[in-house]
Design a protein around this motif. Structure first.
Motif, mmCIF file in Angstrom:
data_model
loop_
_atom_site.group_PDB
_atom_site.id
_atom_site.type_symbol
_atom_site.label_atom_id
_atom_site.label_comp_id
_atom_site.label_asym_id
_atom_site.label_seq_id
_atom_site.Cartn_x
_atom_site.Cartn_y
_atom_site.Cartn_z
ATOM 1 N N UNK A 81 38.780 36.737 37.798
ATOM 2 C CA UNK A 81 38.252 36.786 38.533
ATOM 3 C C UNK A 81 37.041 35.625 37.288
ATOM 4 N N UNK A 82 36.165 35.208 38.021
ATOM 5 C CA UNK A 82 35.404 34.560 37.334
ATOM 6 C C UNK A 82 33.589 34.762 37.382
ATOM 7 N N UNK A 83 33.802 35.960 38.421
ATOM 8 C CA UNK A 83 32.355 36.714 38.268
ATOM 9 C C UNK A 83 32.798 38.257 37.259
ATOM 10 N N UNK A 84 34.129 38.421 36.789
ATOM 11 C CA UNK A 84 34.560 40.034 36.596
ATOM 12 C C UNK A 84 35.556 39.915 35.505
ATOM 13 N N UNK A 85 34.584 39.857 34.232
ATOM 14 C CA UNK A 85 35.904 39.560 33.160
ATOM 15 C C UNK A 85 35.296 39.631 32.084
ATOM 16 N N UNK A 86 34.905 41.231 32.204
ATOM 17 C CA UNK A 86 34.628 41.467 30.493
ATOM 18 C C UNK A 86 34.905 42.925 30.501
ATOM 19 N N UNK A 87 35.576 42.944 28.828
ATOM 20 C CA UNK A 87 36.063 44.398 29.042
ATOM 21 C C UNK A 87 35.293 44.749 27.602
#
Length: 140
Positions: A28-34
């Motif tokens: 997903x281009x918005x939700x992509x951080x761990x």
């Protein structure tokens, strides 16, 4: 006669058909951080990372500003996907091997859980207040 021939050909194609490909998904281009407890944010949607999720694997690279590129499909390992349950190993030159045992993909395509802790990299967490990695692949 033509009808019988058509039915026979159709049956042959059905029995000898080769699967086209596994379902694939992207980040997903918005939700992509761990979150990594020893290095901060891990970007699963980094430019040139090329992360692809299939029914059996996750390939490509994720980026950590403090540890560099992490290869999700190294030749001696690789992150596996078994109906949304991840396993296997990723590799980073600065992190060493990272085990994905304990990470899942939920029915909305959101990664859950965390990687197995190790000395250098620590853990990568997908369930924190401000982190979220979502893909458009979903378990069938």
């Amino acid at each position: 006669m033509k009808r019988i021939a058509t039915v026979c050909i159709s049956l042959l194609l059905l029995f000898f058909a080769v699967p086209v490909s596994a379902a694939t998904g992207s980040i997903n281009t918005t939700d992509h951080f761990a979150w990594n407890d020893n290095g901060g944010w891990v970007n699963w949607g980094a430019a040139n990372g090329g992360v692809v999720v299939t029914d059996t694997t996750i390939t490509g690279y994720v980026w950590s500003a403090n540890f560099g590129w992490i290869n999700l499909s190294p030749s001696q390992g690789g992150v596996t996907n078994n109906q949304g349950t991840l396993g296997g190993w990723a590799w980073g030159a600065a992190t060493g091997w990272i085990s994905f045992s304990g990470v899942t993909i939920d029915s909305n395509g959101v990664l859950r859980g965390h990687t197995v802790a190790q000395n250098v990299f620590g853990t990568m967490t997908f369930d924190c207040a401000n982190c979220r990695v979502q893909i458009d692949w979903q378990s069938v």
